[in-house]
Design an enzyme around this catalytic site. Structure first.
Site, mmCIF file in Angstrom:
data_model
loop_
_atom_site.group_PDB
_atom_site.id
_atom_site.type_symbol
_atom_site.label_atom_id
_atom_site.label_comp_id
_atom_site.label_asym_id
_atom_site.label_seq_id
_atom_site.Cartn_x
_atom_site.Cartn_y
_atom_site.Cartn_z
ATOM 1 N N LYS A 184 -92.056 -16.019 -59.513
ATOM 2 C CA LYS A 184 -92.813 -17.245 -59.230
ATOM 3 C C LYS A 184 -92.392 -17.843 -57.892
ATOM 4 O O LYS A 184 -93.205 -18.179 -57.043
ATOM 5 C CB LYS A 184 -92.575 -18.270 -60.353
ATOM 6 N N LYS A 222 -105.575 -12.710 -57.266
ATOM 7 C CA LYS A 222 -105.313 -12.983 -58.684
ATOM 8 C C LYS A 222 -105.252 -11.702 -59.507
ATOM 9 O O LYS A 222 -104.422 -11.576 -60.400
ATOM 10 C CB LYS A 222 -106.412 -13.896 -59.246
ATOM 11 N N ASN A 259 -116.955 -4.787 -54.391
ATOM 12 C CA ASN A 259 -115.538 -4.987 -54.706
ATOM 13 C C ASN A 259 -115.019 -3.645 -55.218
ATOM 14 O O ASN A 259 -115.573 -3.071 -56.146
ATOM 15 C CB ASN A 259 -115.363 -6.065 -55.780
ATOM 16 N N GLY A 260 -113.963 -3.136 -54.579
ATOM 17 C CA GLY A 260 -113.386 -1.860 -55.025
ATOM 18 C C GLY A 260 -113.143 -0.962 -53.835
ATOM 19 O O GLY A 260 -113.056 -1.428 -52.700
ATOM 20 N N GLU A 289 -88.911 -13.391 -64.163
ATOM 21 C CA GLU A 289 -90.199 -14.091 -64.037
ATOM 22 C C GLU A 289 -90.033 -15.308 -63.126
ATOM 23 O O GLU A 289 -90.863 -15.578 -62.268
ATOM 24 C CB GLU A 289 -90.734 -14.489 -65.412
ATOM 25 N N HIS A 322 -70.919 -6.125 -59.168
ATOM 26 C CA HIS A 322 -71.223 -4.727 -58.801
ATOM 27 C C HIS A 322 -72.038 -4.662 -57.516
ATOM 28 O O HIS A 322 -72.797 -3.722 -57.313
ATOM 29 C CB HIS A 322 -71.958 -4.053 -59.967
ATOM 30 N N GLU A 334 -93.480 -15.576 -54.935
ATOM 31 C CA GLU A 334 -94.904 -15.370 -54.630
ATOM 32 C C GLU A 334 -95.604 -16.629 -54.146
ATOM 33 O O GLU A 334 -96.645 -16.528 -53.505
ATOM 34 C CB GLU A 334 -95.648 -14.764 -55.820
ATOM 35 N N ARG A 346 -110.094 -15.070 -55.704
ATOM 36 C CA ARG A 346 -110.027 -13.600 -55.688
ATOM 37 C C ARG A 346 -109.828 -13.056 -54.280
ATOM 38 O O ARG A 346 -109.680 -11.870 -54.065
ATOM 39 C CB ARG A 346 -111.309 -12.997 -56.278
ATOM 40 N N TRP A 403 -110.215 -10.433 -49.422
ATOM 41 C CA TRP A 403 -108.868 -10.455 -48.880
ATOM 42 C C TRP A 403 -108.541 -9.035 -48.475
ATOM 43 O O TRP A 403 -108.442 -8.167 -49.328
ATOM 44 C CB TRP A 403 -107.866 -10.966 -49.910
ATOM 45 N N CYS A 443 -111.847 -8.662 -54.407
ATOM 46 C CA CYS A 443 -112.799 -9.520 -53.724
ATOM 47 C C CYS A 443 -113.610 -10.221 -54.797
ATOM 48 O O CYS A 443 -113.557 -9.886 -55.963
ATOM 49 C CB CYS A 443 -113.758 -8.677 -52.903
HETATM 50 C C1 AGP Z 1 -98.062 -13.070 -61.319
HETATM 51 O O1 AGP Z 1 -97.888 -14.427 -60.962
HETATM 52 C C2 AGP Z 1 -98.900 -12.347 -60.288
HETATM 53 N N1 AGP Z 1 -100.144 -13.014 -60.117
HETATM 54 C C3 AGP Z 1 -99.040 -10.870 -60.623
HETATM 55 O O2 AGP Z 1 -97.761 -10.304 -60.672
HETATM 56 C C4 AGP Z 1 -99.749 -10.554 -61.957
HETATM 57 O O3 AGP Z 1 -98.921 -10.923 -63.038
HETATM 58 C C5 AGP Z 1 -100.011 -9.042 -62.023
HETATM 59 O O4 AGP Z 1 -100.875 -8.695 -60.972
HETATM 60 C C6 AGP Z 1 -100.622 -8.602 -63.368
HETATM 61 O O5 AGP Z 1 -101.867 -9.224 -63.554
HETATM 62 P P1 AGP Z 1 -102.566 -9.104 -65.006
HETATM 63 O O6 AGP Z 1 -101.707 -9.841 -65.984
HETATM 64 O O7 AGP Z 1 -103.912 -9.716 -64.829
HETATM 65 O O8 AGP Z 1 -102.635 -7.648 -65.336
#
Ligand code: AGP
Length: 613
Positions: free
Chosen positions: A491, A608, A118-119, A487, A510, A494, A42, A92, A15
């Site tokens: 992308k 994020k 937050n937490g 990677e 396989h 997500e 966030r 969120w 948050c």
């Molecule tokens: C990547 O696009 C995502 N936002 C997510 O996988 C991110 O890489 C992961 O949460 C790790 O975040 P960090 O690099 O801040 O530790």
């Protein structure tokens, strides 16, 4: 063990919280809204405000589901109210639907204390039961509300809020960044910090406490990053910090943020994600300059040279950067490396000891999975090297050596520039270790990315139009190409919600090729060495024979390989290959999201930084 209570406990991924207190008579609410909006990346499914109304002196709470702008407009927060002190929250939730009653801020029975958090409070059920037995009435079933009632309860026992907070720090268990508003102290905001990030900014007539830097630089560039276990209060122009009952002189810990507000703004781009993809050349160049002159690089090399085992960890994209590092360590340093996903640390930390080193990669420096893994390795005596984009964040703070990317703030939820700058820092580490000088090549990384984006942006747009209605995509590669495929697939997944899956191209036979039918898109990442070329060509043939739509994004070695769609990049080595290839995969993911009508900056179910397990 007691069964885990299934409640609508809203297990926030993350948050944004912020509190402002001003000395003047000016209304801080417009500024409070602006500072909260800087934290919208966030979490953004409900928002709330609590402030002491300048006329009545009472706490007014306005909160609801919806994005910040929607809630502010719906309740006329800026037009109808005026205040000199207030707190705000954007969130969120991941369990149960977001709701007005569960939105923050939360208040005590008397409505004289309001808090944002937050937490996660791990012992909230036990505390809630005890407080209810003492007559406290709960309005929500969140863990957060317990904090407000606990402070109310503790306040009864002693006269000041700071004393109540001091006690609460010893009672609450879990992760929390909390800001407290109280009618008893209308010129103060109290705070508590454990695990979840919390940062203070102090300007002559206004002070701010917030989850992250983008919120603070509206007020000041001088920031204080609070450490675990610290609590205290802000007043206009002043901050007071304690730890375990002892005052802390934090004056030397303030540092100046060089990021500009325009860095934070979209700078004319429709989305942060596109801005951050396109500013990768600058991010790479600044990271290159930074790492070149960073003495920490030599310290990191020393730790690795002395180490028995080199472990590498991270989550999501940072884990993928770790895989790239693993590739370079095997290929250039001939050094075995064990890269694992941070949340799986318990499998590996048992084997760790004081002769080992862990490289913890995290752009935010706050990911709880990575922080927990780091702590587990440190408990066993291992040394830790952090790679992060945020100076003084938790992970570098708790590490022995800190290597920083210099990507600037990354607001888009999808990691883009932080990934490539992580790869650059990790390549520089390998180069420093092997002394074979490919670090000089990295001085060209930014040009390679700029050329690749300029040359193939239109092609990627056209390719996205061919693919955006697809529900499944394979992304395949061999060696470094496979690690980049992971990677690229993340992308696409997500931000466009297309089910993109990556695996080493040699694995098709396989099992995975069973899914391929006419029209099924398969993206191939072609990277050196040359012995991979004919194998990738054969894999493309295999897929074409089943009617797949084949796309090849490859280095010079692949210029004679056929595919339905083909991009051949003007690089032929595996050091610069990521800087040519990855921006195109990022751009493809971005275009797919936009064509499918989604907001790539705020992908559903994601935030994020994941600061709770
Ligand atoms: C990547 O696009 C995502 N936002 C997510 O996988 C991110 O890489 C992961 O949460 C790790 O975040 P960090 O690099 O801040 O530790």
């Amino acid at each position: 063990m007691a069964p885990r209570q299934e409640t609508s406990l809203e297990n926030q991924i993350m948050c944004g919280i912020v509190g402002l207190v001003s000395a003047g008579n000016d209304n801080i609410l417009p500024l409070l809204v602006k500072c909260l909006k800087r934290l919208e990346y966030r979490g953004y499914d409900s928002a709330g405000f609590a402030f002491i109304d300048s006329d009545s002196g009472r706490i007014i709470v306005v909160k609801d589901r919806g994005k910040i702008d929607e809630v502010v407009a719906r309740y006329g927060i800026v037009e109808r109210y005026a205040a000199r002190v207030g707190i705000a929250h954007t969130r969120w939730a991941t369990h149960g639907p977001p709701s007005k009653v569960n939105a923050h801020p939360h208040v005590d029975c008397g409505g004289t204390i309001a808090i944002v958090h937050n937490g996660i409070i791990n012992n909230y059920l036990e505390l809630r039961r005890k407080l209810a037995e003492k007559g406290h009435k709960f309005r929500s079933d969140t863990d957060t509300e317990v904090i407000a009632h606990l402070l109310e309860d503790l306040l009864d026992e002693n006269s000041d809020m700071l004393g109540a907070i001091r006690k609460a720090m010893n009672i609450l268990r879990g992760s929390y960044a909390v800001v407290v508003l109280s009618t008893r102290d209308p010129s103060r905001l109290y705070f508590m910090k454990r695990v979840s990030p919390l940062i203070v900014g102090v300007a002559p007539s206004v002070s701010i406490v917030a989850s992250d830097i983008p919120s603070i630089i509206e007020i000041t560039r001088r920031v204080l990053v609070l450490h675990d276990g610290e609590y205290g209060f802000i007043e206009p122009g002043r901050v007071y910090v304690e730890h375990d009952g002892r005052p802390i002189d934090a004056s030397q810990r303030f540092r100046t943020i060089t990021w500009s507000v325009s860095d934070i703004e979209k700078a004319g781009y429709p989305h942060y994600m596109l801005k951050e993809i396109m500013e990768q050349p600058r991010a790479l160049y600044e990271t290159y300059l930074g790492v070149l002159s960073d003495p920490a690089l030599h310290k990191a090399v020393d730790l690795i040279d002395e180490a028995r085992t080199v472990f590498v960890t991270g989550a999501g994209t940072s884990f993928h950067a770790g895989l790239a590092f693993q590739y370079y360590m095997y290929r250039y340093a001939g050094r075995p490396v064990l890269t694992f996903i941070a949340s799986e640390f318990y499998v590996y930390s048992n084997a760790a000891g004081q002769d080992d080193v862990l490289i913890a990669i995290s752009q935010s420096g706050e990911t709880i999975d990575t922080l927990t893994a780091l702590r587990s390795f440190k408990q066993r005596g291992a040394r830790v090297i952090a790679v992060s984009n945020v100076v003084e964040s938790a992970i570098p703070r708790e590490s022995d050596v800190k290597l920083y990317t210099r990507a600037g703030p990354e607001i888009g939820v999808a990691a883009t520039k932080t990934y490539l700058t992580q790869v650059l820092v990790l390549q520089a580490l390998v180069s420093q270790m092997t002394g074979d000088g490919f670090i000089k090549l990295l001085g060209d990384a930014h040009r390679v990315t700029a050329r690749s984006l300029a040359k193939f942006q239109v092609f990627i747009d056209r390719l996205a139009r061919k693919l955006y209605r697809k529900e499944h995509i394979y992304v395949l590669g061999r060696g470094l190409g496979a690690f980049m495929a992971y990677e690229g697939a993340l992308k696409i997944k997500e931000v466009s919600y297309i089910h993109a899956e990556a695996y080493p191209a040699g694995e098709s036979k396989h099992g995975p090729i069973a899914l391929v039918e006419p029209g099924f898109p398969v993206i191939f990442i072609g990277t050196p060495p040359s012995e991979l070329v004919e194998k990738i060509a054969a894999n493309i043939e295999e897929m074409s024979a089943r009617g797949a739509v084949t796309i090849l994004i490859g280095t010079q070695q692949y210029r004679d390989v056929d595919a339905d769609y083909k991009i051949i990049l003007d690089v032929d080595d595996d050091i610069l290959a990521p800087y040519a290839i990855m921006p195109l995969l990022q751009l493809l993911a971005y275009r797919l999201a936009v064509l499918r009508g989604y907001d790539p900056d705020k992908p559903r179910n994601l935030a994020k930084t994941v600061t709770v397990e």
